[in-house]
Write an enzyme that holds these catalytic residues in place. Structure first.
Site, PDB file in Angstrom:
ATOM      1  N   GLU A  36      -8.300  10.524 -37.781  1.00  0.00           N
ATOM      2  CA  GLU A  36      -7.146  10.312 -38.645  1.00  0.00           C
ATOM      3  C   GLU A  36      -6.085  11.358 -38.301  1.00  0.00           C
ATOM      4  OE1 GLU A  36      -4.374   9.219 -41.025  1.00  0.00           O
ATOM      5  OE2 GLU A  36      -6.211   8.008 -41.060  1.00  0.00           O
ATOM      6  N   ILE A  37      -4.836  10.938 -38.189  1.00  0.00           N
ATOM      7  CA  ILE A  37      -3.773  11.845 -37.773  1.00  0.00           C
ATOM      8  C   ILE A  37      -3.169  12.625 -38.937  1.00  0.00           C
ATOM      9  CG2 ILE A  37      -1.829  10.240 -37.990  1.00  0.00           C
ATOM     10  CD1 ILE A  37      -0.870  11.270 -35.233  1.00  0.00           C
ATOM     11  N   ASN A  55      -5.022  12.614 -32.658  1.00  0.00           N
ATOM     12  CA  ASN A  55      -4.091  11.568 -32.223  1.00  0.00           C
ATOM     13  C   ASN A  55      -4.763  10.845 -31.063  1.00  0.00           C
ATOM     14  OD1 ASN A  55      -2.065   9.966 -31.213  1.00  0.00           O
ATOM     15  ND2 ASN A  55      -0.503  11.557 -31.195  1.00  0.00           N
ATOM     16  N   THR A  56      -5.391   9.722 -31.358  1.00  0.00           N
ATOM     17  CA  THR A  56      -6.168   9.028 -30.334  1.00  0.00           C
ATOM     18  C   THR A  56      -5.291   8.391 -29.268  1.00  0.00           C
ATOM     19  OG1 THR A  56      -6.249   7.087 -31.783  1.00  0.00           O
ATOM     20  CG2 THR A  56      -8.119   8.579 -31.846  1.00  0.00           C
ATOM     21  N   CYS A 112      -8.799  -0.712 -37.878  1.00  0.00           N
ATOM     22  CA  CYS A 112      -8.645  -1.412 -39.149  1.00  0.00           C
ATOM     23  C   CYS A 112      -7.253  -1.204 -39.749  1.00  0.00           C
ATOM     24  CB  CYS A 112      -9.698  -0.930 -40.136  1.00  0.00           C
ATOM     25  SG  CYS A 112     -11.394  -1.177 -39.582  1.00  0.00           S
ATOM     26  N   ASP A 169      -0.997   0.537 -38.179  1.00  0.00           N
ATOM     27  CA  ASP A 169       0.433   0.421 -38.442  1.00  0.00           C
ATOM     28  C   ASP A 169       1.004  -0.703 -37.575  1.00  0.00           C
ATOM     29  OD1 ASP A 169       3.203   0.767 -38.692  1.00  0.00           O
ATOM     30  OD2 ASP A 169       3.015   2.930 -38.937  1.00  0.00           O
ATOM     31  N   GLU A 221     -10.046   0.565 -47.651  1.00  0.00           N
ATOM     32  CA  GLU A 221      -9.105   0.591 -48.766  1.00  0.00           C
ATOM     33  C   GLU A 221      -8.027  -0.468 -48.601  1.00  0.00           C
ATOM     34  OE1 GLU A 221     -10.233   3.212 -47.197  1.00  0.00           O
ATOM     35  OE2 GLU A 221     -11.133   4.487 -48.731  1.00  0.00           O
TER      36      GLU A 221
END
Length: 280
Positions: free
Chosen positions: A117-118, A155-156, A175, A178, A254
């Protein structure tokens, strides 16, 4: 006179084993993947200290040290990080608040699962929740006791091969990424010709990449780019029957729950990593 406690103070005030509250970790949903986020990342996958994230899987039996290696030690590798009994095999890229991670953990108790997660606060929430669940649940009460799940800030789009070796992963989840609706922003989408080659590098043959979104245009984009890549093939129909993690992905994130509440549509596509052709 001191003012009311801020979010950071409220986070720090919780007791060990107490679940973190999302309201103290909220952060804007979008982050520019091309910005300098002051990230730290390993020089190579071998330099990553996974022991901080999965302490129960740090090797306790000393390893044989090659005589010709002056750097390696019995309890650490050439980079001085602890040796692990298992490697991370499942990655949830853009894991958000970790709904999928924590749903998968007891279903795959022998597999190390990692969220990437960034966003700083969101990453911290997932890390704190993992710690709390480990305190609250033993491996006897919940399979794995949540010792097999963690999260890192990363940051993948830039550093995926820094964390994972070739063919290390068996599953990647993308999932509700953006959508970056504007055409000039499409280069920031988490699926592209270039990034798919990086996924092909870290996913082992027979492994799978799972995608889900509520944006039909993005779904078509992801399908188009994966189907066009020589290392991937779409999995459909009967081949998906019995895939338990697919069922979990469609219900436990979520964003997925929000789509259900709003009566939206979820678009799902799964791709398998093909065997590399033999060298001529």
């Amino acid at each position: 006179m001191a003012g009311p406690p801020n979010k950071r103070q409220k986070r720090d005030d919780k007791q060990e084993g107490q679940m973190p509250q999302k309201k103290f970790y909220r952060q804007r949903a979008h982050a520019n993947p091309f910005s300098d986020h002051d990230l730290t990342y390993p020089e190579t996958p071998e330099a990553m200290n996974w022991g901080d994230h999965y302490p129960s899987y740090v090797a306790t039996v000393p390893a044989a040290v090659p005589k010709d290696d002056p750097v390696a030690t019995e309890d650490g590798n050439d980079y001085g990080v602890p040796r692990m009994t298992k490697q991370v095999e499942v990655a949830d890229i853009g894991c958000g608040f970790g709904g999928l991670l924590f749903a998968l953990a007891p279903k795959m108790p022998e597999t190390l699962i990692l969220g990437l997660e960034i966003r700083t606060s969101v990453t911290e929430f997932v890390q704190e929740k993992a710690k709390a669940l480990r305190v609250q649940h033993s491996p006897e009460s919940v399979p794995g006791g949540y010792q097999n799940v963690s999260c890192i800030r990363a940051n993948t789009m830039k550093f995926l091969p820094n964390f994972f070796a070739k063919a290390q992963l068996s599953k990647i989840f993308l999932c509700f990424p953006d959508p970056h609706f504007k055409a000039r922003k499409h280069k920031a989408r988490i699926v592209s010709t270039t990034l798919n080659s990086e996924y092909a590098f870290v996913v082992r043959p027979g492994g799978r990449v799972y995608t889900i979104t509520d944006v039909e245009d993005l779904h078509r984009w992801m399908v188009e780019h994966f189907e066009a890549h020589p290392s991937f093939e779409r999995v459909e129909g009967e081949e998906l029957e019995g895939d338990e993690v697919l069922k979990v992905m469609t219900t436990e994130t979520e964003e997925g729950k929000k789509v259900e509440r709003n009566g939206g549509t979820k678009y799902v596509a799964v791709f398998t990593r093909l065997e590399d052709p033999p060298w001529p």
